[in-house]
Motif scaffolding. Structure first.
Motif, PDB file in Angstrom:
ATOM      1  N   MET A  21       0.883  -1.240  -0.150  1.00  0.00           N
ATOM      2  CA  MET A  21      -0.200  -0.023  -0.017  1.00  0.00           C
ATOM      3  C   MET A  21       0.859   1.228  -0.034  1.00  0.00           C
ATOM      4  SD  MET A  21      -2.902   1.082   2.566  1.00  0.00           S
ATOM      5  CE  MET A  21      -2.041   1.717   4.258  1.00  0.00           C
ATOM      6  N   SER A  22       0.293   2.297  -0.841  1.00  0.00           N
ATOM      7  CA  SER A  22       1.404   3.341  -0.890  1.00  0.00           C
ATOM      8  C   SER A  22       0.859   4.014   0.404  1.00  0.00           C
ATOM      9  CB  SER A  22       0.976   4.395  -1.966  1.00  0.00           C
ATOM     10  OG  SER A  22      -0.156   4.178  -2.556  1.00  0.00           O
ATOM     11  N   GLU A  23       1.339   5.553   0.624  1.00  0.00           N
ATOM     12  CA  GLU A  23       1.180   6.184   2.040  1.00  0.00           C
ATOM     13  C   GLU A  23      -0.309   6.338   1.883  1.00  0.00           C
ATOM     14  OE1 GLU A  23       2.530  10.177   4.237  1.00  0.00           O
ATOM     15  OE2 GLU A  23       3.355   9.790   2.347  1.00  0.00           O
ATOM     16  N   PRO A  24      -1.008   5.952   3.008  1.00  0.00           N
ATOM     17  CA  PRO A  24      -2.421   6.235   3.374  1.00  0.00           C
ATOM     18  C   PRO A  24      -2.716   7.676   3.071  1.00  0.00           C
ATOM     19  CG  PRO A  24      -1.487   5.565   5.430  1.00  0.00           C
ATOM     20  CD  PRO A  24      -0.383   5.372   4.338  1.00  0.00           C
ATOM     21  N   GLU A  39      -4.812   2.925  -3.176  1.00  0.00           N
ATOM     22  CA  GLU A  39      -4.790   1.844  -4.330  1.00  0.00           C
ATOM     23  C   GLU A  39      -6.280   1.381  -4.359  1.00  0.00           C
ATOM     24  OE1 GLU A  39      -1.631  -0.560  -3.664  1.00  0.00           O
ATOM     25  OE2 GLU A  39      -0.430   1.273  -3.874  1.00  0.00           O
ATOM     26  N   ARG A  40      -7.028   1.397  -3.273  1.00  0.00           N
ATOM     27  CA  ARG A  40      -8.420   0.896  -3.569  1.00  0.00           C
ATOM     28  C   ARG A  40      -9.569   1.762  -3.994  1.00  0.00           C
ATOM     29  NH1 ARG A  40      -9.238  -2.892   1.816  1.00  0.00           N
ATOM     30  NH2 ARG A  40      -7.160  -3.972   1.796  1.00  0.00           N
ATOM     31  N   LEU A  41      -9.178   2.932  -4.096  1.00  0.00           N
ATOM     32  CA  LEU A  41     -10.188   4.054  -4.751  1.00  0.00           C
ATOM     33  C   LEU A  41     -10.276   4.008  -6.154  1.00  0.00           C
ATOM     34  CD1 LEU A  41      -8.664   7.104  -2.847  1.00  0.00           C
ATOM     35  CD2 LEU A  41     -10.792   5.908  -2.284  1.00  0.00           C
ATOM     36  N   THR A  42     -11.545   4.142  -6.727  1.00  0.00           N
ATOM     37  CA  THR A  42     -11.858   4.272  -8.112  1.00  0.00           C
ATOM     38  C   THR A  42     -11.857   5.679  -8.319  1.00  0.00           C
ATOM     39  OG1 THR A  42     -14.221   4.187  -7.785  1.00  0.00           O
ATOM     40  CG2 THR A  42     -13.169   2.085  -8.105  1.00  0.00           C
ATOM     41  N   ALA A  43     -11.866   6.531  -7.839  1.00  0.00           N
ATOM     42  CA  ALA A  43     -11.882   8.121  -8.040  1.00  0.00           C
ATOM     43  C   ALA A  43     -10.425   8.514  -8.050  1.00  0.00           C
ATOM     44  CB  ALA A  43     -12.491   8.859  -6.990  1.00  0.00           C
ATOM     45  N   PRO A  44     -10.149   9.345  -8.990  1.00  0.00           N
ATOM     46  CA  PRO A  44      -8.736   9.925  -8.828  1.00  0.00           C
ATOM     47  C   PRO A  44      -8.389  10.768  -7.938  1.00  0.00           C
ATOM     48  CG  PRO A  44     -10.124  11.446 -10.519  1.00  0.00           C
ATOM     49  CD  PRO A  44     -11.129   9.973  -9.778  1.00  0.00           C
ATOM     50  N   VAL A  47     -11.469   2.247   2.980  1.00  0.00           N
ATOM     51  CA  VAL A  47     -11.096   2.525   4.147  1.00  0.00           C
ATOM     52  C   VAL A  47     -10.560   1.145   5.042  1.00  0.00           C
ATOM     53  CG1 VAL A  47     -11.853   3.626   6.459  1.00  0.00           C
ATOM     54  CG2 VAL A  47     -12.777   4.505   4.103  1.00  0.00           C
ATOM     55  N   VAL A  48      -9.005   1.075   5.270  1.00  0.00           N
ATOM     56  CA  VAL A  48      -8.575   0.188   5.829  1.00  0.00           C
ATOM     57  C   VAL A  48      -8.671   0.042   7.405  1.00  0.00           C
ATOM     58  CG1 VAL A  48      -7.224  -0.246   3.929  1.00  0.00           C
ATOM     59  CG2 VAL A  48      -6.268   0.955   5.647  1.00  0.00           C
ATOM     60  N   PRO A  74      -3.766  15.762  -0.495  1.00  0.00           N
ATOM     61  CA  PRO A  74      -4.452  14.939  -1.227  1.00  0.00           C
ATOM     62  C   PRO A  74      -5.764  15.307  -1.228  1.00  0.00           C
ATOM     63  CG  PRO A  74      -3.811  13.936   0.694  1.00  0.00           C
ATOM     64  CD  PRO A  74      -3.395  15.408   0.907  1.00  0.00           C
ATOM     65  N   HIS A  75      -6.514  15.623  -2.620  1.00  0.00           N
ATOM     66  CA  HIS A  75      -7.975  15.616  -2.762  1.00  0.00           C
ATOM     67  C   HIS A  75      -8.522  14.378  -3.358  1.00  0.00           C
ATOM     68  CE1 HIS A  75      -7.016  20.272  -2.448  1.00  0.00           C
ATOM     69  NE2 HIS A  75      -7.214  19.782  -1.448  1.00  0.00           N
ATOM     70  N   ILE A  76      -9.695  13.772  -3.162  1.00  0.00           N
ATOM     71  CA  ILE A  76     -10.189  12.779  -3.946  1.00  0.00           C
ATOM     72  C   ILE A  76     -11.225  13.083  -4.454  1.00  0.00           C
ATOM     73  CG2 ILE A  76     -11.333  10.427  -3.656  1.00  0.00           C
ATOM     74  CD1 ILE A  76      -9.674  10.232  -1.047  1.00  0.00           C
ATOM     75  N   TYR A  77     -11.429  13.066  -5.885  1.00  0.00           N
ATOM     76  CA  TYR A  77     -12.142  13.716  -6.916  1.00  0.00           C
ATOM     77  C   TYR A  77     -13.552  12.566  -7.094  1.00  0.00           C
ATOM     78  CZ  TYR A  77      -9.865  18.111  -7.350  1.00  0.00           C
ATOM     79  OH  TYR A  77      -9.474  19.282  -7.249  1.00  0.00           O
ATOM     80  N   GLY A  78     -14.102  12.145  -6.085  1.00  0.00           N
ATOM     81  CA  GLY A  78     -15.190  11.347  -6.175  1.00  0.00           C
ATOM     82  C   GLY A  78     -15.414  10.551  -4.950  1.00  0.00           C
ATOM     83  N   PRO A  79     -16.390   9.849  -4.781  1.00  0.00           N
ATOM     84  CA  PRO A  79     -16.757   9.195  -3.379  1.00  0.00           C
ATOM     85  C   PRO A  79     -15.707   8.182  -3.020  1.00  0.00           C
ATOM     86  CG  PRO A  79     -18.364   8.268  -5.117  1.00  0.00           C
ATOM     87  CD  PRO A  79     -17.331   9.312  -5.646  1.00  0.00           C
ATOM     88  N   ILE A  80     -15.537   8.010  -1.779  1.00  0.00           N
ATOM     89  CA  ILE A  80     -14.602   7.104  -1.185  1.00  0.00           C
ATOM     90  C   ILE A  80     -15.605   5.693  -0.898  1.00  0.00           C
ATOM     91  CG2 ILE A  80     -13.339   6.439   0.821  1.00  0.00           C
ATOM     92  CD1 ILE A  80     -12.891   9.564   1.291  1.00  0.00           C
ATOM     93  N   GLU A  81     -15.219   4.589  -1.671  1.00  0.00           N
ATOM     94  CA  GLU A  81     -15.926   3.356  -1.177  1.00  0.00           C
ATOM     95  C   GLU A  81     -15.421   2.915   0.138  1.00  0.00           C
ATOM     96  OE1 GLU A  81     -13.959   3.733  -3.870  1.00  0.00           O
ATOM     97  OE2 GLU A  81     -15.178   3.859  -5.554  1.00  0.00           O
ATOM     98  N   THR A  82     -16.087   2.324   1.109  1.00  0.00           N
ATOM     99  CA  THR A  82     -15.982   2.036   2.107  1.00  0.00           C
ATOM    100  C   THR A  82     -15.033   0.841   2.347  1.00  0.00           C
ATOM    101  OG1 THR A  82     -17.851   0.672   2.378  1.00  0.00           O
ATOM    102  CG2 THR A  82     -18.068   2.924   3.201  1.00  0.00           C
ATOM    103  N   THR A  83     -14.974   0.086   1.153  1.00  0.00           N
ATOM    104  CA  THR A  83     -13.922  -0.818   1.139  1.00  0.00           C
ATOM    105  C   THR A  83     -12.361  -0.133   1.035  1.00  0.00           C
ATOM    106  OG1 THR A  83     -14.162  -1.145  -1.275  1.00  0.00           O
ATOM    107  CG2 THR A  83     -15.640  -2.652   0.031  1.00  0.00           C
TER     108      THR A  83
END
Length: 114
Positions: free
Chosen positions: A1-4, A71-76, A101-102, A90-99
């Motif tokens: 996993m890259s830096e969380p 690496e588990r995100l589908t959004a950029p 979140v480790v 870091p900015h996530i350009y879409g929703p965060i899937e709960t999966t």
């Protein structure tokens, strides 16, 4: 996993996201739809972000830190500064899937989040 990536939020908002499968809160009081992305930080950035965003927080919920595997995100994810030459966050350009979140850590304002 890259830096969380880390996102500080209210426990009830995280609980609602777990029920729906996605987290869509950008920052305190603003949604992904309103802001266009979800604000995050790296571990070293979290204390300053928490002080700025939740420094006056007296809500009924505990605050928690979502630890996100990028690496588990589908959004950029984009690292962007608030001003030219400033620190990038870091900015996530879409929703965060709960999966993605480790782990979820209780926020300790005296510590570093865990």
């Amino acid at each position: 996993m890259s830096e969380p990536l880390l996102h500080l939020t209210e426990r009830s908002l995280w609980d609602a996201a777990r029920a729906s499968g996605t987290f869509e809160i950008s920052t305190r009081g603003r949604t992904l739809e309103e802001e266009g992305f979800i604000h995050c930080s790296l571990r070293r950035q979290l204390p300053a972000v928490a002080a700025m965003v939740y420094g006056s927080y007296t809500g009924p919920d505990d605050l928690v830190v979502l630890v996100i595997d990028p690496e588990r995100l589908t959004a950029p994810v984009r690292f962007e500064a608030m001003s030219p030459g400033g620190e990038e966050f870091p900015h996530i350009y879409g929703p965060i899937e709960t999966t993605a979140v480790v782990t979820v850590e209780p926020w300790d304002p005296q510590g570093t989040g865990g």
